[in-house]
Scaffold this active site. Structure first.
Site, mmCIF file in Angstrom:
data_model
loop_
_atom_site.group_PDB
_atom_site.id
_atom_site.type_symbol
_atom_site.label_atom_id
_atom_site.label_comp_id
_atom_site.label_asym_id
_atom_site.label_seq_id
_atom_site.Cartn_x
_atom_site.Cartn_y
_atom_site.Cartn_z
ATOM 1 N N ASP A 102 0.825 -1.203 0.000
ATOM 2 C CA ASP A 102 0.000 0.000 0.000
ATOM 3 C C ASP A 102 0.865 1.261 0.000
ATOM 4 O O ASP A 102 2.055 1.224 0.324
ATOM 5 C CB ASP A 102 -0.922 0.010 1.219
ATOM 6 C CG ASP A 102 -1.932 -1.129 1.199
ATOM 7 O OD1 ASP A 102 -2.154 -1.694 0.110
ATOM 8 O OD2 ASP A 102 -2.478 -1.447 2.268
ATOM 9 N N TYR A 103 0.213 2.378 -0.290
ATOM 10 C CA TYR A 103 0.884 3.671 -0.442
ATOM 11 C C TYR A 103 1.783 4.009 0.745
ATOM 12 O O TYR A 103 2.929 4.433 0.577
ATOM 13 C CB TYR A 103 -0.190 4.757 -0.626
ATOM 14 C CG TYR A 103 0.321 6.148 -0.858
ATOM 15 C CD1 TYR A 103 0.912 6.502 -2.069
ATOM 16 C CD2 TYR A 103 0.184 7.131 0.122
ATOM 17 C CE1 TYR A 103 1.374 7.794 -2.287
ATOM 18 C CE2 TYR A 103 0.630 8.427 -0.089
ATOM 19 C CZ TYR A 103 1.226 8.752 -1.302
ATOM 20 O OH TYR A 103 1.674 10.026 -1.523
#
Length: 230
Positions: A102-103
């Site tokens: 994820d980011y």
């Protein structure tokens, strides 16, 4: 593709000629003479017959990256910095990501141009373990351990996660090892207890562990031993 099929697909040889070439030791793959018709020829293999090169091959690349927070696990993104942007331009061509993060998730990321190898590392059926260091908003109860071991039900997919190992390190920190890679899986597993994950860091995939000398944004090539471990 099998070596005999690779050679047989060339316009200059039929199957009988291929058998003869192999028997006479006139075929080299990656510089080594071979008579094995079943030897696998991949896009990285160099194939020669009597010094004539029929496939030059291309270098396989396997990179370990310490992913920082604030970049996306993508090869291209019009709005955000990607993990490929952290590499020199000369290394980016044809690379893909083996196991996205994820980011704002940090830690081990593998980039390679070898699709067959990366599938072995990431496909659920191979059950390669992935280990994460997790920090949560609320305290982690001892009962999490048993629940994660038995599996957490995800209603959206109508499935129960495979057994996972949770080692509680502190009131709000733990190390979690899973053998799947479902969408936001770690956050959703803790979400079963309404406990928000506030920091997530991947430490290892299979037997490949993030090199402690790599700072966020830094990378290195995998060793031959690391590549062979998958």
């Amino acid at each position: 593709m099998r070596l005999d099929r690779f050679l047989g697909n060339l316009p200059c040889y039929n199957r009988q000629q291929v058998r003869l070439l192999l028997a006479q030791g006139r075929v080299r793959v990656d510089g080594m003479v071979t008579a094995d018709p079943l030897l696998e020829v991949r896009e990285f293999s160099r194939v020669e017959v009597d010094e004539q090169v029929y496939q030059a091959g291309r270098p396989a690349r396997y990179l370990m990256l310490h992913k920082p927070a604030g970049c996306v696990s993508a090869t291209h993104d019009p709005q955000h910095r990607t993990v490929l942007d952290l590499l020199p331009a000369a290394l980016r061509d044809e690379l893909h990501i083996a196991g996205r993060l994820d980011y704002n998730t940090t830690g081990l990321m593998i980039l390679t141009n070898d699709g067959q190898w990366s599938r072995r590392l990431t496909q659920p059926r191979t059950k390669q373990p992935k280990t994460y260091l997790v920090h949560t908003e609320d305290e982690i109860g001892a009962h999490y351990v048993d629940k994660f071991r038995e599996g957490v039900y995800f209603a959206f997919e109508d499935l129960t996660t495979l057994p996972a190992q949770l080692d509680v390190l502190g009131p709000r920190s733990a190390r979690l090892t899973i053998v799947e890679g479902r969408y936001h899986q770690v956050k959703r597993m803790f979400g079963h207890f309404q406990n928000k994950v506030v920091a997530l860091h991947r430490e290892s995939m299979g037997s490949i562990t993030l090199d402690p000398i790599l700072h966020p944004g830094e990378f290195r090539a995998l060793t031959d031993e690391e590549v062979a471990s998958v």
